[in-house]
Design a protein around this motif. Sequence first.
Motif, PDB file in Angstrom:
ATOM      1  N   CYS A  19       0.833  -1.203   0.000  1.00  0.00           N
ATOM      2  CA  CYS A  19       0.000   0.000   0.000  1.00  0.00           C
ATOM      3  C   CYS A  19       0.867   1.253   0.000  1.00  0.00           C
ATOM      4  CB  CYS A  19      -0.924  -0.011   1.217  1.00  0.00           C
ATOM      5  SG  CYS A  19      -2.029   1.419   1.309  1.00  0.00           S
ATOM      6  N   ALA A  20       1.926   1.250   0.804  1.00  0.00           N
ATOM      7  CA  ALA A  20       2.821   2.406   0.873  1.00  0.00           C
ATOM      8  C   ALA A  20       3.467   2.688  -0.477  1.00  0.00           C
ATOM      9  CB  ALA A  20       3.894   2.171   1.935  1.00  0.00           C
ATOM     10  N   LYS A  21       3.864   1.618  -1.176  1.00  0.00           N
ATOM     11  CA  LYS A  21       4.476   1.804  -2.484  1.00  0.00           C
ATOM     12  C   LYS A  21       3.477   2.360  -3.489  1.00  0.00           C
ATOM     13  CE  LYS A  21       7.163  -0.453  -6.111  1.00  0.00           C
ATOM     14  NZ  LYS A  21       6.438   0.253  -7.179  1.00  0.00           N
ATOM     15  N   VAL A  22       2.253   1.841  -3.457  1.00  0.00           N
ATOM     16  CA  VAL A  22       1.228   2.318  -4.389  1.00  0.00           C
ATOM     17  C   VAL A  22       0.955   3.809  -4.160  1.00  0.00           C
ATOM     18  CG1 VAL A  22      -1.212   2.149  -5.014  1.00  0.00           C
ATOM     19  CG2 VAL A  22       0.144   0.062  -4.722  1.00  0.00           C
ATOM     20  N   TYR A  31      -0.778  12.283  -8.831  1.00  0.00           N
ATOM     21  CA  TYR A  31      -2.144  12.126  -8.335  1.00  0.00           C
ATOM     22  C   TYR A  31      -2.237  12.795  -6.962  1.00  0.00           C
ATOM     23  CZ  TYR A  31      -3.194   8.637 -11.928  1.00  0.00           C
ATOM     24  OH  TYR A  31      -3.418   7.997 -13.118  1.00  0.00           O
ATOM     25  N   THR A  32      -3.302  13.548  -6.765  1.00  0.00           N
ATOM     26  CA  THR A  32      -3.469  14.258  -5.498  1.00  0.00           C
ATOM     27  C   THR A  32      -4.764  13.895  -4.776  1.00  0.00           C
ATOM     28  OG1 THR A  32      -4.521  16.117  -6.644  1.00  0.00           O
ATOM     29  CG2 THR A  32      -2.129  16.244  -6.311  1.00  0.00           C
ATOM     30  N   MET A  33      -5.652  13.179  -5.454  1.00  0.00           N
ATOM     31  CA  MET A  33      -6.913  12.779  -4.855  1.00  0.00           C
ATOM     32  C   MET A  33      -6.885  11.281  -4.560  1.00  0.00           C
ATOM     33  SD  MET A  33     -10.768  13.079  -6.389  1.00  0.00           S
ATOM     34  CE  MET A  33     -10.623  11.595  -7.386  1.00  0.00           C
ATOM     35  N   PHE A  34      -7.250  10.919  -3.322  1.00  0.00           N
ATOM     36  CA  PHE A  34      -7.274   9.515  -2.929  1.00  0.00           C
ATOM     37  C   PHE A  34      -8.677   9.148  -2.475  1.00  0.00           C
ATOM     38  CE2 PHE A  34      -2.889  10.664  -2.884  1.00  0.00           C
ATOM     39  CZ  PHE A  34      -2.214   9.516  -3.267  1.00  0.00           C
ATOM     40  N   ASN A  42      -8.339  -0.197   4.879  1.00  0.00           N
ATOM     41  CA  ASN A  42      -6.909   0.101   4.743  1.00  0.00           C
ATOM     42  C   ASN A  42      -6.588   1.582   4.934  1.00  0.00           C
ATOM     43  OD1 ASN A  42      -7.920   1.201   2.390  1.00  0.00           O
ATOM     44  ND2 ASN A  42      -6.538   0.110   1.010  1.00  0.00           N
ATOM     45  N   GLU A  43      -7.508   2.333   5.531  1.00  0.00           N
ATOM     46  CA  GLU A  43      -7.269   3.771   5.661  1.00  0.00           C
ATOM     47  C   GLU A  43      -6.066   4.073   6.548  1.00  0.00           C
ATOM     48  OE1 GLU A  43     -11.450   5.942   4.578  1.00  0.00           O
ATOM     49  OE2 GLU A  43     -11.113   5.521   6.706  1.00  0.00           O
ATOM     50  N   ALA A  44      -5.806   3.237   7.546  1.00  0.00           N
ATOM     51  CA  ALA A  44      -4.630   3.451   8.394  1.00  0.00           C
ATOM     52  C   ALA A  44      -3.349   3.276   7.583  1.00  0.00           C
ATOM     53  CB  ALA A  44      -4.647   2.502   9.584  1.00  0.00           C
ATOM     54  N   TRP A  45      -3.338   2.305   6.685  1.00  0.00           N
ATOM     55  CA  TRP A  45      -2.173   2.109   5.811  1.00  0.00           C
ATOM     56  C   TRP A  45      -1.969   3.310   4.902  1.00  0.00           C
ATOM     57  CZ3 TRP A  45      -3.453  -3.463   3.618  1.00  0.00           C
ATOM     58  CH2 TRP A  45      -3.468  -4.369   4.686  1.00  0.00           C
ATOM     59  N   VAL A  46      -3.067   3.792   4.301  1.00  0.00           N
ATOM     60  CA  VAL A  46      -2.979   4.966   3.428  1.00  0.00           C
ATOM     61  C   VAL A  46      -2.489   6.167   4.230  1.00  0.00           C
ATOM     62  CG1 VAL A  46      -4.292   6.565   1.978  1.00  0.00           C
ATOM     63  CG2 VAL A  46      -4.785   4.109   1.881  1.00  0.00           C
ATOM     64  N   GLY A  47      -3.013   6.317   5.446  1.00  0.00           N
ATOM     65  CA  GLY A  47      -2.584   7.428   6.291  1.00  0.00           C
ATOM     66  C   GLY A  47      -1.103   7.378   6.614  1.00  0.00           C
ATOM     67  N   ASP A  48      -0.603   6.199   6.940  1.00  0.00           N
ATOM     68  CA  ASP A  48       0.836   6.042   7.210  1.00  0.00           C
ATOM     69  C   ASP A  48       1.661   6.425   5.986  1.00  0.00           C
ATOM     70  OD1 ASP A  48       0.445   5.194   9.811  1.00  0.00           O
ATOM     71  OD2 ASP A  48       0.522   3.057   9.309  1.00  0.00           O
ATOM     72  N   ALA A  49       1.211   5.980   4.813  1.00  0.00           N
ATOM     73  CA  ALA A  49       1.943   6.262   3.585  1.00  0.00           C
ATOM     74  C   ALA A  49       1.947   7.755   3.267  1.00  0.00           C
ATOM     75  CB  ALA A  49       1.333   5.478   2.426  1.00  0.00           C
ATOM     76  N   ALA A  85     -11.869   7.819  10.656  1.00  0.00           N
ATOM     77  CA  ALA A  85     -11.261   8.042   9.346  1.00  0.00           C
ATOM     78  C   ALA A  85     -10.203   9.140   9.418  1.00  0.00           C
ATOM     79  CB  ALA A  85     -12.338   8.402   8.319  1.00  0.00           C
ATOM     80  N   ILE A  86     -10.505  10.205  10.155  1.00  0.00           N
ATOM     81  CA  ILE A  86      -9.531  11.294  10.314  1.00  0.00           C
ATOM     82  C   ILE A  86      -8.286  10.785  11.035  1.00  0.00           C
ATOM     83  CG2 ILE A  86      -9.099  13.489  11.485  1.00  0.00           C
ATOM     84  CD1 ILE A  86     -12.059  14.184  10.930  1.00  0.00           C
ATOM     85  N   ALA A  87      -8.484   9.986  12.079  1.00  0.00           N
ATOM     86  CA  ALA A  87      -7.355   9.439  12.833  1.00  0.00           C
ATOM     87  C   ALA A  87      -6.549   8.473  11.977  1.00  0.00           C
ATOM     88  CB  ALA A  87      -7.860   8.743  14.091  1.00  0.00           C
ATOM     89  N   ASP A  88      -7.232   7.585  11.254  1.00  0.00           N
ATOM     90  CA  ASP A  88      -6.531   6.592  10.444  1.00  0.00           C
ATOM     91  C   ASP A  88      -5.768   7.234   9.291  1.00  0.00           C
ATOM     92  OD1 ASP A  88      -7.405   4.531  12.029  1.00  0.00           O
ATOM     93  OD2 ASP A  88      -8.981   3.847  10.658  1.00  0.00           O
ATOM     94  N   LEU A  89      -6.380   8.204   8.646  1.00  0.00           N
ATOM     95  CA  LEU A  89      -5.731   8.865   7.519  1.00  0.00           C
ATOM     96  C   LEU A  89      -4.728   9.925   7.967  1.00  0.00           C
ATOM     97  CD1 LEU A  89      -8.827   9.186   5.169  1.00  0.00           C
ATOM     98  CD2 LEU A  89      -6.785   7.817   4.731  1.00  0.00           C
ATOM     99  N   LYS A  90      -4.705  10.159   9.282  1.00  0.00           N
ATOM    100  CA  LYS A  90      -3.745  11.097   9.878  1.00  0.00           C
ATOM    101  C   LYS A  90      -3.833  12.472   9.222  1.00  0.00           C
ATOM    102  CE  LYS A  90      -0.856   7.219  11.164  1.00  0.00           C
ATOM    103  NZ  LYS A  90      -1.975   6.264  10.851  1.00  0.00           N
ATOM    104  N   CYS A  91      -5.068  12.922   9.109  1.00  0.00           N
ATOM    105  CA  CYS A  91      -5.333  14.222   8.501  1.00  0.00           C
ATOM    106  C   CYS A  91      -6.206  15.028   9.459  1.00  0.00           C
ATOM    107  CB  CYS A  91      -6.031  14.051   7.152  1.00  0.00           C
ATOM    108  SG  CYS A  91      -7.586  13.141   7.251  1.00  0.00           S
ATOM    109  N   GLU A  92      -6.286  16.280   9.255  1.00  0.00           N
ATOM    110  CA  GLU A  92      -7.045  17.143  10.149  1.00  0.00           C
ATOM    111  C   GLU A  92      -8.532  17.129   9.837  1.00  0.00           C
ATOM    112  OE1 GLU A  92      -5.259  20.914   9.572  1.00  0.00           O
ATOM    113  OE2 GLU A  92      -3.267  20.269  10.232  1.00  0.00           O
ATOM    114  N   TYR A  93      -8.873  16.745   8.629  1.00  0.00           N
ATOM    115  CA  TYR A  93     -10.264  16.752   8.178  1.00  0.00           C
ATOM    116  C   TYR A  93     -10.371  15.862   6.943  1.00  0.00           C
ATOM    117  CZ  TYR A  93      -8.160  20.009   4.878  1.00  0.00           C
ATOM    118  OH  TYR A  93      -7.338  20.573   3.938  1.00  0.00           O
ATOM    119  N   ILE A  94     -11.590  15.506   6.594  1.00  0.00           N
ATOM    120  CA  ILE A  94     -11.853  14.772   5.357  1.00  0.00           C
ATOM    121  C   ILE A  94     -12.409  15.765   4.342  1.00  0.00           C
ATOM    122  CG2 ILE A  94     -13.180  12.910   4.284  1.00  0.00           C
ATOM    123  CD1 ILE A  94     -11.156  11.909   6.329  1.00  0.00           C
TER     124      ILE A  94
END
Length: 292
Positions: A19-22, A31-34, A42-49, A85-94
């Motif tokens: 996932c991190a490589k992708v 690409y800027t939109m996920f 897998n949102e935690a994986w995406v957030g880590d990446a 979702a915010i916590a897993d994606l490690k973002c401030e907002y969706i």
Amino acid sequence: PPSASGAGSEPVAGGPEVCAKVVHDALTSAYTMFDCAEFYSNEAWVGDALKSAKTPRNCLYLISKVWNTTIYEGPDAVKKQVDKAIADLKCEYIDMMLVHWPVPGKHVAAYNALRECKAAGKVKEIGLSNYCIEDYEELRAAGAFGKDGEDKPRCNQIEVNPALFRKKTIDFFQKEGVHIQAYRGLMQGAAAWAACAPLQEVCKETGRPAAQVLGRFLVQQGISHVPKASAPERMLENRDLFTFELSKSQVERLSQVPTPEAIENFKKLYTKCIWRDTPEEGGAMLGSRTLD
């Protein structure tokens, strides 16, 4: 959404490392939109990446979706899922949170819960996924768009491709000012491409691969495209949609592929998925629905 092409983040084989490589390859390919979802797990994986990539938050557009189990459980569960979702994606907002399927008797309350999340600044925009006209009208009738339409859905993410081009539905939402975002825009891959004679004809006429013809077919009609790919070369190929155009005749030929059988199969899928993973799984469709 800020770009016509996004990077889908559906599950990929291989776990967090793959996932991190992708994600890295997607960012490298501009690409800027996920497009993410509770259902993809897998949102935690995406957030880590994304965190490892150190891309500024304001340079990303993150979409997530609330799944049926949460929708069925009720508004509090929906609001908790937004926080997760915010916590897993490690973002401030969706940037945009979608109702994944219009679960009968439950989706209006879920949408209203997302309105509360928007008011709290946790969600910038609210969207729909897999909604038909009647589902949308249920939201409107319940006053879910707000007094002045401030909470009207930003988009409806549905399957759109030549094999399932639901013109009545697409025309309705576009006239409503609700953006159509396509998933499965590339159909079901090479076997489906080979079986679609109009697609093969247009590929030959344009000298473009099927993935580019299909993507261009969408964006040329104001439909944003979320292609699913894990190989960097495919990401680059999928992105190259803006250096050519399809003729009116080519677009029309690709729009006329759907058969009554395809619409009937979608009706079965819709009926199955609106109840999927709920205590009422296997239930029937409630009332008539415009599915073409």
